[in-house]
Write a protein that holds these residues in place. Structure first.
Motif, short mmCIF file in Angstrom:
data_model
loop_
_atom_site.label_atom_id
_atom_site.label_comp_id
_atom_site.label_asym_id
_atom_site.label_seq_id
_atom_site.Cartn_x
_atom_site.Cartn_y
_atom_site.Cartn_z
N TYR A 1 -5.67 9.88 3.87
CA TYR A 1 -4.66 10.70 4.55
C TYR A 1 -3.40 9.92 4.89
N ALA A 2 -3.54 8.69 5.36
CA ALA A 2 -2.38 7.92 5.79
C ALA A 2 -1.59 7.30 4.62
N LEU A 3 -2.21 7.17 3.46
CA LEU A 3 -1.58 6.42 2.37
C LEU A 3 -0.20 6.94 1.96
N PRO A 4 0.01 8.24 1.79
CA PRO A 4 1.37 8.68 1.41
C PRO A 4 2.43 8.31 2.46
N PHE A 5 2.02 8.24 3.71
CA PHE A 5 2.95 7.88 4.79
C PHE A 5 3.22 6.38 4.82
N LEU A 6 2.25 5.59 4.36
CA LEU A 6 2.36 4.13 4.41
C LEU A 6 2.87 3.52 3.11
N ARG A 7 2.69 4.22 1.99
CA ARG A 7 3.00 3.65 0.67
C ARG A 7 4.43 3.14 0.56
N PRO A 8 5.44 3.84 1.06
CA PRO A 8 6.81 3.31 0.92
C PRO A 8 7.04 2.03 1.73
N LEU A 9 6.19 1.76 2.69
CA LEU A 9 6.42 0.66 3.63
C LEU A 9 5.64 -0.61 3.30
N PHE A 10 4.48 -0.47 2.65
CA PHE A 10 3.57 -1.61 2.50
C PHE A 10 3.15 -1.85 1.05
N PRO A 11 2.83 -3.12 0.72
CA PRO A 11 2.34 -3.45 -0.62
C PRO A 11 0.86 -3.06 -0.78
N ASP A 12 0.40 -3.11 -2.01
CA ASP A 12 -1.00 -2.78 -2.31
C ASP A 12 -1.99 -3.66 -1.54
N ALA A 13 -1.59 -4.89 -1.20
CA ALA A 13 -2.49 -5.78 -0.46
C ALA A 13 -2.82 -5.22 0.92
N VAL A 14 -2.01 -4.32 1.45
CA VAL A 14 -2.30 -3.60 2.69
C VAL A 14 -2.98 -2.27 2.37
N LEU A 15 -2.44 -1.55 1.41
CA LEU A 15 -2.88 -0.17 1.15
C LEU A 15 -4.26 -0.08 0.51
N GLU A 16 -4.55 -0.95 -0.43
CA GLU A 16 -5.81 -0.81 -1.17
C GLU A 16 -7.05 -1.07 -0.30
N PRO A 17 -7.06 -2.09 0.55
CA PRO A 17 -8.23 -2.23 1.44
C PRO A 17 -8.41 -1.01 2.35
N ILE A 18 -7.31 -0.41 2.79
CA ILE A 18 -7.41 0.82 3.59
C ILE A 18 -8.06 1.92 2.75
N ARG A 19 -7.56 2.12 1.55
CA ARG A 19 -8.07 3.18 0.68
C ARG A 19 -9.55 2.97 0.34
N LEU A 20 -9.95 1.72 0.19
CA LEU A 20 -11.30 1.40 -0.28
C LEU A 20 -12.31 1.16 0.83
N HIS A 21 -11.92 1.16 2.10
CA HIS A 21 -12.86 0.74 3.14
C HIS A 21 -14.05 1.68 3.34
N VAL A 22 -13.89 2.96 3.01
CA VAL A 22 -15.03 3.89 3.09
C VAL A 22 -16.00 3.62 1.93
N ASP A 23 -15.47 3.49 0.73
CA ASP A 23 -16.34 3.17 -0.41
C ASP A 23 -16.98 1.79 -0.24
N ALA A 24 -16.32 0.90 0.50
CA ALA A 24 -16.93 -0.41 0.77
C ALA A 24 -18.20 -0.24 1.60
N LYS A 25 -18.19 0.68 2.56
CA LYS A 25 -19.41 0.96 3.34
C LYS A 25 -20.50 1.47 2.41
N ARG A 26 -20.15 2.38 1.53
CA ARG A 26 -21.12 2.95 0.59
C ARG A 26 -21.69 1.86 -0.32
N CYS A 27 -20.84 0.91 -0.72
CA CYS A 27 -21.26 -0.20 -1.58
C CYS A 27 -22.15 -1.17 -0.80
#
Length: 184
Positions: free
Chosen positions: A79-105
């Motif tokens: 949900y937050a990614l479209p709001f954050l994408r213009p401001l931050f690099p992938d090194a910030v965004l990708e861990p946010i995007r993946l943290h739920v799947d990280a729990k599943r993993c």
């Protein structure tokens, strides 16, 4: 619409006192504890910022107290990614995007991990698709930023201690400003 640094500060100031979904901490305490654990672990500034902002989607897409009890997965990791994408690099965004799947993993690859999850995390795990199978876990681990997401997930799980002392939000907002692409 992109968030500004002032918008992020405002979200925490306005909604940070909300309970963190069935846990003994507020949204702000959880964010500060996650970032503090990342900082104590010697993580990069980008990963510390990701730890601070990983649940910002809860503040942007409010679903009330403990939505998992009502069968709601708020998809906060996206949900937050479209709001954050213009401001931050992938090194910030990708861990946010993946943290739920990280729990599943982690549930798939660490036999003791699932037993340490809080009641709300167990409920949300089911709503988020459950434990990954071996093939999906292997594919997750091969993704860019997977290791950062796994670290973020572990800090996320530990960041639920009502008595933990952390630096204040301005301490971390300086880091946020330092990794942001655009200064306010």
């Amino acid at each position: 619409m992109a968030l500004t640094l002032d918008d992020i500060q405002h979200l925490f100031d306005t909604h940070g006192s909300m309970a963190y979904s069935g846990e003994p901490v507020t949204q702000l305490q959880h964010a500060l504890q996650s970032a503090t654990l990342a900082e104590q672990a010697g993580a990069s500034r980008e990963l510390i910022v990701a730890a601070l902002l990983h649940d910002l989607g809860h503040l942007l897409n409010q679903q009330g107290e403990t939505p998992t009890e009502r069968g709601i997965d708020d998809l906060h990791q996206y949900y937050a990614l479209p709001f954050l994408r213009p401001l931050f690099p992938d090194a910030v965004l990708e861990p946010i995007r993946l943290h739920v799947d990280a729990k599943r993993c982690l549930c798939a690859i660490d036999a003791s991990y699932h037993a340490r999850l809080s009641a709300d995390s167990v409920r949300s795990l089911q709503l988020q698709g459950g434990v990954l199978d071996d093939e999906a876990a292997h594919a997750f681990l091969a993704r860019p930023y997977a290791q950062d997401a796994l670290a973020l997930r572990r800090w996320d799980d530990e960041a639920k201690d009502a008595s933990r002392v952390t630096p204040d939000l301005p301490h971390f907002m300086e880091m946020v400003a330092g990794v942001a692409r655009i200064a306010d």
